[in-house]
Design a protein around this motif. Sequence first.
Motif, mmCIF file in Angstrom:
data_model
loop_
_atom_site.group_PDB
_atom_site.id
_atom_site.type_symbol
_atom_site.label_atom_id
_atom_site.label_comp_id
_atom_site.label_asym_id
_atom_site.label_seq_id
_atom_site.Cartn_x
_atom_site.Cartn_y
_atom_site.Cartn_z
ATOM 1 N N LEU A 11 87.099 30.384 -48.307
ATOM 2 C CA LEU A 11 87.911 31.424 -48.928
ATOM 3 C C LEU A 11 87.802 31.261 -50.439
ATOM 4 C CD1 LEU A 11 90.140 33.617 -49.071
ATOM 5 C CD2 LEU A 11 91.817 31.773 -48.762
ATOM 6 N N VAL A 12 87.340 32.299 -51.118
ATOM 7 C CA VAL A 12 87.199 32.280 -52.573
ATOM 8 C C VAL A 12 88.064 33.388 -53.152
ATOM 9 C CG1 VAL A 12 85.611 32.384 -54.537
ATOM 10 C CG2 VAL A 12 84.818 31.470 -52.333
ATOM 11 N N THR A 13 89.033 33.022 -53.988
ATOM 12 C CA THR A 13 89.861 34.036 -54.641
ATOM 13 C C THR A 13 89.261 34.376 -56.005
ATOM 14 O OG1 THR A 13 91.353 32.476 -55.760
ATOM 15 C CG2 THR A 13 91.893 33.094 -53.482
ATOM 16 N N GLY A 14 89.573 35.569 -56.488
ATOM 17 C CA GLY A 14 88.966 36.027 -57.736
ATOM 18 C C GLY A 14 87.468 36.157 -57.596
ATOM 19 N N LEU A 36 86.091 36.746 -49.144
ATOM 20 C CA LEU A 36 86.128 37.070 -50.565
ATOM 21 C C LEU A 36 87.376 37.892 -50.867
ATOM 22 C CD1 LEU A 36 82.388 38.138 -50.944
ATOM 23 C CD2 LEU A 36 83.383 35.856 -51.285
ATOM 24 N N VAL A 37 88.184 37.420 -51.822
ATOM 25 C CA VAL A 37 89.465 38.060 -52.116
ATOM 26 C C VAL A 37 89.565 38.364 -53.605
ATOM 27 C CG1 VAL A 37 91.976 37.871 -51.952
ATOM 28 C CG2 VAL A 37 90.529 36.777 -50.221
ATOM 29 N N ALA A 38 89.943 39.587 -53.922
ATOM 30 C CA ALA A 38 90.253 40.008 -55.294
ATOM 31 C C ALA A 38 90.839 41.406 -55.178
ATOM 32 C CB ALA A 38 89.008 40.002 -56.184
ATOM 33 N N ARG A 39 91.154 42.013 -56.319
ATOM 34 C CA ARG A 39 91.749 43.356 -56.285
ATOM 35 C C ARG A 39 90.706 44.451 -56.094
ATOM 36 N NH1 ARG A 39 93.854 44.812 -61.200
ATOM 37 N NH2 ARG A 39 92.398 43.348 -62.146
ATOM 38 N N ALA A 64 93.199 42.346 -52.343
ATOM 39 C CA ALA A 64 94.612 41.987 -52.486
ATOM 40 C C ALA A 64 94.900 41.632 -53.929
ATOM 41 C CB ALA A 64 94.960 40.809 -51.580
ATOM 42 N N ASP A 65 96.106 41.941 -54.381
ATOM 43 C CA ASP A 65 96.572 41.532 -55.697
ATOM 44 C C ASP A 65 97.353 40.236 -55.527
ATOM 45 O OD1 ASP A 65 97.631 41.140 -58.182
ATOM 46 O OD2 ASP A 65 98.450 43.171 -58.413
ATOM 47 N N LEU A 66 96.738 39.123 -55.848
ATOM 48 C CA LEU A 66 97.358 37.824 -55.631
ATOM 49 C C LEU A 66 98.367 37.471 -56.714
ATOM 50 C CD1 LEU A 66 94.282 35.760 -54.382
ATOM 51 C CD2 LEU A 66 96.055 36.905 -53.037
ATOM 52 N N ALA A 71 102.125 37.075 -52.169
ATOM 53 C CA ALA A 71 100.755 37.491 -51.852
ATOM 54 C C ALA A 71 100.015 36.434 -51.054
ATOM 55 C CB ALA A 71 99.994 37.811 -53.132
ATOM 56 N N GLY A 72 100.264 35.176 -51.346
ATOM 57 C CA GLY A 72 99.596 34.107 -50.616
ATOM 58 C C GLY A 72 99.955 34.109 -49.148
#
Length: 279
Positions: A11-14, A36-39, A64-66, A71-72
């Motif tokens: 899991l990679v944020t941003g 992959l997570v980001a806005r 998603a807007d973390l 949000a987590g």
Amino acid sequence: MTLELHGTTALVTGASSGIGVEFARALAARGSDLVLVARREDRLEAVADELSAAHGVSATVIAADLGEPGAGARLVEELATRGLRIHTLVNNAGFGTYGPFGTIPLARTAQEIQLNVGTLVELTSALMPQLIEARGIVVNLGSTAAFQPTPGMAVYGATKAFVLSFTEALWQEVEGTGMRVLAVCPGSTASEFGAVSGTTASSAEFGARQTSAEMVAEAMRSLERTTAPSMVAGRRNRVLARLVRLVPRRTAIAVSDRVMGRARVRAGQAASHPAGSAA
């Protein structure tokens, strides 16, 4: 020793730009599937398509807007709904604000703290059981701003000091479990951070920029050695981080103030900038 990550999921944020994309590339090249997570969903889809085609890995996109409270927890629920178990967690998402603290809206500061600290802790806590079971990996993005107070980016520096301290403590706590935990502290890195924070001070005063790819390659080498709880990317940055510990605290603060451009309260000064996912 190159990490062998086939059969695992990271899991990679941003993950829509800069450092996040390069971590995703490095992990996919070692065989890891990706979340992959980001806005910005369109950017995430482009990265997912690129890495799936290049490395034959599965790449799941979650927009998603973390920076929002809770949000987590919502992200962890989404992972469970999709039946995704995480073996590697890269907490890369974060942003900074630039300007005198009193000129920055409190709501913006709260979002900065939530993304840089709150969501990072929330995700790490929620995923710890499966990470320990998998003898997995946690990488948290710090910064050279963690090593001294940073006038002009007071909250950003404080959040990164938290990330460094938290990650190093976690490294010790999981000793003997087989987990790898690393705080990565880049200096000036070619990414979207300057556009997000509204400053280019770090790019000029801290010396030549690393590219995001160079920084991540260095971080992966450090992770593969598994001998330290944190690393500073770039030789010049490592020297400066060591020097900070040797000078009086007030001297370190004064130097940091000069580097950050001696931000001062000015009438009509702009202090808030659009949110981003640069670390």
